[in-house]
Design a protein around this motif. Structure first.
Motif, PDB file in Angstrom:
ATOM      1  N   LYS A   1       0.839  -1.133   0.107  1.00 14.23           N
ATOM      2  CA  LYS A   1      -0.008  -0.071  -0.111  1.00 14.23           C
ATOM      3  C   LYS A   1       0.624   1.442  -0.126  1.00 14.23           C
ATOM      4  O   LYS A   1       0.474   2.307   0.627  1.00 14.23           O
ATOM      5  CB  LYS A   1      -0.850  -0.128   1.195  1.00 14.23           C
ATOM      6  N   ILE A   2       1.792   1.413  -0.671  1.00 13.97           N
ATOM      7  CA  ILE A   2       2.937   2.285  -0.658  1.00 13.97           C
ATOM      8  C   ILE A   2       2.260   3.638  -1.269  1.00 13.97           C
ATOM      9  O   ILE A   2       2.830   4.787  -1.197  1.00 13.97           O
ATOM     10  CB  ILE A   2       4.072   2.037  -1.427  1.00 13.97           C
ATOM     11  N   ASP A   3       1.090   3.408  -1.894  1.00 14.46           N
ATOM     12  CA  ASP A   3       0.228   4.761  -2.408  1.00 14.46           C
ATOM     13  C   ASP A   3      -0.091   5.509  -1.339  1.00 14.46           C
ATOM     14  O   ASP A   3      -0.408   6.557  -1.803  1.00 14.46           O
ATOM     15  CB  ASP A   3      -0.669   4.149  -3.760  1.00 14.46           C
TER      16      ASP A   3
ATOM     17  N   ARG B   1       4.078   5.317   2.763  1.00 15.11           N
ATOM     18  CA  ARG B   1       5.510   5.756   2.393  1.00 15.11           C
ATOM     19  C   ARG B   1       6.206   6.190   3.511  1.00 15.11           C
ATOM     20  O   ARG B   1       7.386   5.824   3.446  1.00 15.11           O
ATOM     21  CB  ARG B   1       5.116   6.703   1.233  1.00 15.11           C
ATOM     22  N   ALA B   2       5.813   6.488   4.311  1.00 16.12           N
ATOM     23  CA  ALA B   2       6.453   7.073   5.654  1.00 16.12           C
ATOM     24  C   ALA B   2       7.074   6.103   6.395  1.00 16.12           C
ATOM     25  O   ALA B   2       8.358   6.031   6.834  1.00 16.12           O
ATOM     26  CB  ALA B   2       5.438   7.937   6.587  1.00 16.12           C
ATOM     27  N   THR B   3       6.252   4.901   6.392  1.00 16.09           N
ATOM     28  CA  THR B   3       6.785   3.833   7.151  1.00 16.09           C
ATOM     29  C   THR B   3       8.033   3.058   6.303  1.00 16.09           C
ATOM     30  O   THR B   3       9.096   2.768   6.737  1.00 16.09           O
ATOM     31  CB  THR B   3       5.619   2.606   7.413  1.00 16.09           C
ATOM     32  N   PHE B   4       7.808   2.956   5.045  1.00 16.65           N
ATOM     33  CA  PHE B   4       8.704   2.336   4.128  1.00 16.65           C
ATOM     34  C   PHE B   4      10.063   3.493   4.501  1.00 16.65           C
ATOM     35  O   PHE B   4      11.089   2.732   4.520  1.00 16.65           O
ATOM     36  CB  PHE B   4       8.468   2.518   2.774  1.00 16.65           C
ATOM     37  N   GLU B   5      10.067   4.314   4.178  1.00 17.02           N
ATOM     38  CA  GLU B   5      11.262   5.466   4.448  1.00 17.02           C
ATOM     39  C   GLU B   5      11.938   5.242   5.727  1.00 17.02           C
ATOM     40  O   GLU B   5      12.933   5.427   5.755  1.00 17.02           O
ATOM     41  CB  GLU B   5      10.712   6.977   4.184  1.00 17.02           C
ATOM     42  N   THR B   6      11.233   5.269   6.878  1.00 19.91           N
ATOM     43  CA  THR B   6      11.583   5.003   8.125  1.00 19.91           C
ATOM     44  C   THR B   6      12.352   3.597   8.361  1.00 19.91           C
ATOM     45  O   THR B   6      13.595   3.710   8.813  1.00 19.91           O
ATOM     46  CB  THR B   6      10.616   4.948   9.172  1.00 19.91           C
ATOM     47  N   LEU B   7      12.117   2.494   7.643  1.00 20.49           N
ATOM     48  CA  LEU B   7      12.445   1.163   7.943  1.00 20.49           C
ATOM     49  C   LEU B   7      13.533   0.725   6.763  1.00 20.49           C
ATOM     50  O   LEU B   7      14.187  -0.263   6.988  1.00 20.49           O
ATOM     51  CB  LEU B   7      11.256   0.244   7.803  1.00 20.49           C
TER      52      LEU B   7
ATOM     53  N   ARG C   1      11.505  -3.601   0.355  1.00 23.02           N
ATOM     54  CA  ARG C   1      10.875  -3.232  -0.943  1.00 23.02           C
ATOM     55  C   ARG C   1       9.576  -2.481  -0.557  1.00 23.02           C
ATOM     56  O   ARG C   1       9.138  -2.885   0.606  1.00 23.02           O
ATOM     57  CB  ARG C   1      10.742  -4.229  -2.035  1.00 23.02           C
ATOM     58  N   ALA C   2       9.038  -1.747  -1.722  1.00 16.44           N
ATOM     59  CA  ALA C   2       7.446  -1.263  -1.403  1.00 16.44           C
ATOM     60  C   ALA C   2       6.721  -1.538  -2.819  1.00 16.44           C
ATOM     61  O   ALA C   2       7.451  -1.576  -3.652  1.00 16.44           O
ATOM     62  CB  ALA C   2       7.480   0.126  -1.229  1.00 16.44           C
TER      63      ALA C   2
ATOM     64  N   VAL D   1       5.799  -3.241  -8.170  1.00 14.47           N
ATOM     65  CA  VAL D   1       5.505  -4.616  -8.484  1.00 14.47           C
ATOM     66  C   VAL D   1       6.645  -5.255  -9.358  1.00 14.47           C
ATOM     67  O   VAL D   1       7.150  -6.151  -9.146  1.00 14.47           O
ATOM     68  CB  VAL D   1       4.094  -4.817  -9.126  1.00 14.47           C
ATOM     69  N   GLN D   2       6.829  -4.730 -10.541  1.00 13.77           N
ATOM     70  CA  GLN D   2       7.736  -5.030 -11.383  1.00 13.77           C
ATOM     71  C   GLN D   2       9.302  -5.200 -10.799  1.00 13.77           C
ATOM     72  O   GLN D   2       9.875  -6.104 -10.877  1.00 13.77           O
ATOM     73  CB  GLN D   2       7.902  -4.093 -12.444  1.00 13.77           C
ATOM     74  N   GLU D   3       9.667  -4.090  -9.916  1.00 14.11           N
ATOM     75  CA  GLU D   3      10.864  -4.416  -9.469  1.00 14.11           C
ATOM     76  C   GLU D   3      10.840  -5.364  -8.271  1.00 14.11           C
ATOM     77  O   GLU D   3      11.750  -6.196  -8.357  1.00 14.11           O
ATOM     78  CB  GLU D   3      11.226  -3.092  -8.502  1.00 14.11           C
TER      79      GLU D   3
END
Length: 178
Positions: free
Chosen positions: A44-46, A51-57, A65-66, A75-77
């Motif tokens: 749910k990076i959208d 996105r904030a959680t992803f940047e923190t972790l 990955r996100a 997804v492709q990545e």
């Protein structure tokens, strides 16, 4: 290879708890799973919170990955990263079949002997078939003859020189060969 999908819309402490839960469940179920390569994915990076959680972790969790199912972002990545891990893994060992423990040998299904001009057919299957056949019933008799032919009894009788009208005995039942 394992892919841990963690709901990025949850608060950071819940995301970390979910990651720990996944690892604990894998440890409890089969600890060797923890030895496999892992890709941890925030979903749910959208959403801004994800996105904030992803940047923190990102700096705490190696290879994090996100992705977003809604937008397709990442997804492709993720597919390429999974493919890269799969290609880097050694091939699994090929299972070697165990040697057979039981040796089955085919017994002769029947034997034919000639006793005083009578062709005597014996064998468990043939005798069981004869005992279950109602020889007064034309259909049953036809089926009996058909099974004997498939078993090769008729062919073997001819090889032994049976002629039309000769007596054949199976399980105590005598009949004229035709």
């Amino acid at each position: 290879m394992l892919i841990h999908l963690i709901d990025g819309a949850k608060p950071l402490d819940e995301v970390l708890a979910d990651k720990a839960t996944i690892e604990n469940e894998l440890q409890a179920w089969n600890s060797s799973l923890l030895d496999r390569p892992v890709i941890v994915v925030i979903t749910k990076i959208d959403l801004p919170d994800a996105r904030a959680t992803f940047e923190t972790l990102r700096e705490q969790i190696d290879g994090l990955r996100a992705i977003s199912a809604a937008t397709g972002e990442g997804v492709q990545e993720l597919i390429y990263a999974a493919w890269g891990l799969i290609r880097a893994m050694p091939a699994p060992p090929v299972a070697q079949p165990e040697p057979a423990q039981i040796q089955l040998t085919a017994d002769e299904p029947f034997a034919i002997s000639v006793e005083q001009g009578v062709y005597v057919v014996s064998g468990d299957r043939v005798e069981r078939l004869a005992s279950m056949t109602n020889f007064d019933n034309d259909e049953a008799l036809a089926r009996f003859e058909q099974i004997l032919a498939k078993m090769g009894v008729d062919k073997r009788l001819r090889e032994l020189g049976v002629h039309e009208g000769d007596t054949v005995r199976i399980a105590g039942v005598e009949f004229d060969y035709s």
